[in-house]
Enzyme design. Structure first.
Site, PDB file in Angstrom:
ATOM      1  N   SER A 121      -9.752   1.692   2.720  1.00 36.41           N
ATOM      2  CA  SER A 121      -8.825   2.334   1.906  1.00 36.41           C
ATOM      3  C   SER A 121      -7.802   1.587   1.222  1.00 36.41           C
ATOM      4  CB  SER A 121      -8.233   3.384   2.853  1.00 36.41           C
ATOM      5  OG  SER A 121      -7.364   2.814   3.597  1.00 36.41           O
ATOM      6  N   SER A 170     -10.082  -0.890   6.816  1.00 35.28           N
ATOM      7  CA  SER A 170      -9.332  -0.613   5.296  1.00 35.28           C
ATOM      8  C   SER A 170      -8.722  -1.913   5.024  1.00 35.28           C
ATOM      9  CB  SER A 170      -8.412   0.562   5.612  1.00 35.28           C
ATOM     10  OG  SER A 170      -9.132   1.732   5.611  1.00 35.28           O
ATOM     11  N   LYS A 197       0.915  -1.215   0.004  1.00 33.48           N
ATOM     12  CA  LYS A 197       0.163  -0.006  -0.091  1.00 33.48           C
ATOM     13  C   LYS A 197       0.955   1.368   0.091  1.00 33.48           C
ATOM     14  CE  LYS A 197      -3.845   1.893   2.825  1.00 33.48           C
ATOM     15  NZ  LYS A 197      -4.860   1.655   3.889  1.00 33.48           N
TER      16      LYS A 197
END
Lengths: 574, 105
Positions: A188, A212, A113
């Site tokens: 997310s 997330s 990420k």
């Protein structure tokens, strides 16, 4: 690589290398790089380990196959904001030249990420604010994955600074759900989930502040795990809510997630909240499939399925899982979590307050976007921050700014911390009665782009995941098949007591084994049919399906919004 | 969610934005006022609790002691590394506009 993680009891490396050489005389690393897409996309960590040991594949073969998969698939999915093919090949060559070990994450393609620092990459948090930020150091979780032999394929898209549940707030345009590119992948960590679901990498790392990891894993039909707070070092991961953030893996299976956890978990001197981990996640998962879960106590939360807005497919998935757990010999028990209803409110006090504090570091002086033309420093702060941050980020900063202001603090912030105590006590009491809790992950399946425009409605997509961050426990999102009507992935969440994540692994692995479900999004097969084999640099000539329906970024306030590659933002005043 | 609840007006929003060092246009002030009022209304459950005698939890892991270490000198960033991402640099230092001056001084 970490030799202490060898749980397979394998023969010494030298013998392995000899064995490999005799099996495949004359074969060099990188020769087997025309692996069919569907074959590569279906590999899990166990497959990779045995192929490396047998000499059927080299680490370089895997790096090249992963690169080709990205080149074929990511135009449709847009999971990656920055591929790092050269880094992957360099790492692969190092592994191949040091004799392959069937341990840790050797030869396993991975992606991170983009809120995780990795030297040699930009770390953008999918924000214009950090579009050109070059990492000057490496996050502990990334460093440990690489030390275990993983091949870094790139950095993954996300909601800006992790504020969001859909990747729609990314300054570089959203990621598409591989199961239906008109839909969001969740967020997310949407890029992480989509990269795994589309077979580009078998594992990826994400971070979870209110769901997330777990919500995008559910939307994309992959396994996603948020460990107990403190299990994985947060050092080098750009902070959102420091008392809530936790790093964790996405994977094609519980075993993949467990192996990744063993590589990244444990105490780190650079994060004083990180803790020693005294068990192996992989062994815990193995125990689930080998020894089963007979006699384990599973709690289901009273009233959870009666909450408004919980989709019938989510209810059916949970009930199906309960039946299977009973068939495996687990006891099902109803559990009360009377204060869980206040978790969302507590979270939207605590999260924005911590975010407001953490994001005050973006001053446009030491790093980050600077808007030119300010007459003085104060004006430069305001101009740069309002131009560098997207709408949702500004909303959270503003909310935190308000909630921490004098007088308001006593109305919301302090009471939210007290409510946090009550919520935590609920879980402590629950885990005196049961070994794990079983709940939904998200109230619904993946929604369409633009479908949820009201921020307070968007926040509701995390009602089942947020309480776990408030209490600090671990939670795993396990895909249990496709919704009967929607044909979209549905998942259940398995929650454990603090620092007893082995309960989660055990139940998840046992439950997973009862399902025979499709692991990869259909788009992988479609692309596979168009291309017989994968070679980096070669792309299928066929046009992308539904090219018109791919959503465009909706952040008109960010000039970078319509660029999907970061390079295009280079040259701006940073 | 309806927008009848007014915890904050536009003047409040401008004050909060100044405190957060965020410049907002008039249109942004208007939409932010609506959004924040809606969000603050959704926080109401927090205010409806009887919390007398309940201790606060500022950190999710209870019962931990402080972690201490020896204060040992070790290498950190070099000057070049520290300045590597700076938008503007002069003579090996971060360069900023005047602290005083300009219209809003």
């Amino acid at each position: 690589m970490n030799p202490t993680k060898d749980t397979a009891g394998n023969a010494p490396e030298a013998d392995k290398a000899k064995e490999r050489a005799s099996k495949n005389p004359g074969k060099r690393a990188g020769e087997n790089n025309n692996m069919p897409l569907a074959e590569y996309a279906a590999l899990n960590i166990a497959d990779i380990r045995s192929a490396l040991v047998a000499g059927d594949l080299s680490a370089l073969d895997l790096a090249l196959a992963a690169q080709a998969a990205l080149e074929h698939l990511d135009e449709q999915v847009h999971a990656f904001v920055q591929p790092t093919f050269e880094l992957a090949q360099t790492t692969a060559n190092e592994i191949d030249s040091h004799n392959v070990r069937a341990t840790g994450l050797a030869g396993v393609p991975i992606a991170f990420k983009d809120n995780m620092n990795q030297q040699g990459t930009r770390t953008t948090c999918a924000s214009k604010m950090l579009a050109n930020y070059q990492s000057t150091y490496t996050a502990t979780c990334v460093g440990r994955a690489l030390a275990a032999g993983a091949l870094p394929m790139g950095k993954l898209n996300m909601d800006e600074f992790a504020f969001g549940s859909s990747t729609e707030t990314s300054a570089f345009g959203p990621t598409c759900n591989p199961w239906d590119i008109r839909r969001v992948p969740g967020g997310s960590s949407g890029g992480s989930a989509a990269a795994v679901a589309s077979g580009m990498v078998p594992v990826a790392l994400g971070s979870d502040t209110g769901g997330s990891i777990r919500q995008p894993a559910a939307f994309c039909g992959v396994v996603g795990f948020k460990p107990t707070y403190g299990t994985v070092s947060r050092y080098g991961v750009v902070a959102f809510g420091s008392s809530l953030d936790q790093v964790g893996p996405f994977g094609r299976s519980v075993a993949c997630v467990a192996a990744t956890m063993d590589a990244i978990c444990g105490r780190d001197a650079l994060d004083c909240t990180s803790q020693d981990v005294s068990f192996s996640y992989e062994q815990a998962a193995h125990a689930g499939t080998e020894q089963g879960i007979k006699g384990l106590r599973v709690g289901v939360v009273s009233g959870y399925l009666d909450l408004p807005g919980v989709h019938p497919e989510v209810i059916a998935a949970l009930q199906g899982a309960i039946t299977r757990l009973q068939q495996l010999g687990a006891y099902i028990q109803e559990i009360e979590l009377p204060n869980a209803k206040a978790a969302l409110s507590a979270y939207y006090v605590i999260g924005p307050c911590e975010a407001f504090s953490n994001l005050s570091r973006f001053d446009s002086v030491r790093y980050g976007y600077r808007r030119a033309g300010a007459d003085n420093l104060g004006e430069q702060y305001e101009l740069s921050r309002s131009a560098g941050f997207g709408a949702e980020t500004i909303r959270r900063i503003m909310l935190g700014s308000y909630l921490l202001s004098s007088g308001v603090y006593d109305t919301y912030y302090y009471p939210a911390q007290q409510v946090r105590t009550l919520i935590t006590q609920d879980y402590e009491r629950a885990f005196e009665q049961v070994d794990v809790l079983l709940t939904p992950v998200s109230p619904r399946t993946a929604f369409e782009f633009g479908e949820i425009a009201d921020p307070t409605q968007m926040y509701l997509s995390d009602i089942f995941t947020i309480p776990i961050n408030i209490a600090g426990n671990g939670g795993l999102s396990l895909p249990v098949g496709l919704g009967e009507e929607s044909k979209l992935p549905v998942a259940v969440q398995i929650i454990g007591p603090q620092f007893k994540d082995f309960n989660i692994m055990r139940v998840a692995a046992a439950l997973e084994a009862t399902y025979d479900i499709q692991r990869l999004a259909p788009l992988v097969q479609e692309e596979h049919r168009r291309t017989a084999a994968l070679r980096p640099g070669e792309k299928s000539a066929a046009p992308r399906p539904d090219a018109e329906s791919k959503p465009k970024a909706h952040h008109d306030d960010t000039p970078a919004a319509h660029d999907t590659r970061l390079d295009k933002t280079a040259g701006e005043v940073q | 969610m309806d927008t009848e609840h007014t915890y904050l007006d536009e003047t409040d929003i401008r004050g909060i934005a100044t405190y957060a060092r965020i410049g907002l246009s008039d249109a942004e002030v208007a939409s932010m006022t609506t959004d924040l009022n809606n969000i603050i209304e959704s926080l109401r459950p927090i205010t409806e609790y009887d919390l007398q005698g309940v201790r606060p939890t500022f950190h999710p892991i209870a019962g931990l002691a402080n972690v201490m270490r020896e204060d040992v000198l070790k290498p950190g960033f070099t000057r070049d590394e520290a300045l590597a991402n700076a938008p503007d640099v002069l003579d090996g230092q971060f360069k900023i506009p005047p602290i005083l001056g300009g219209e809003s001084a």
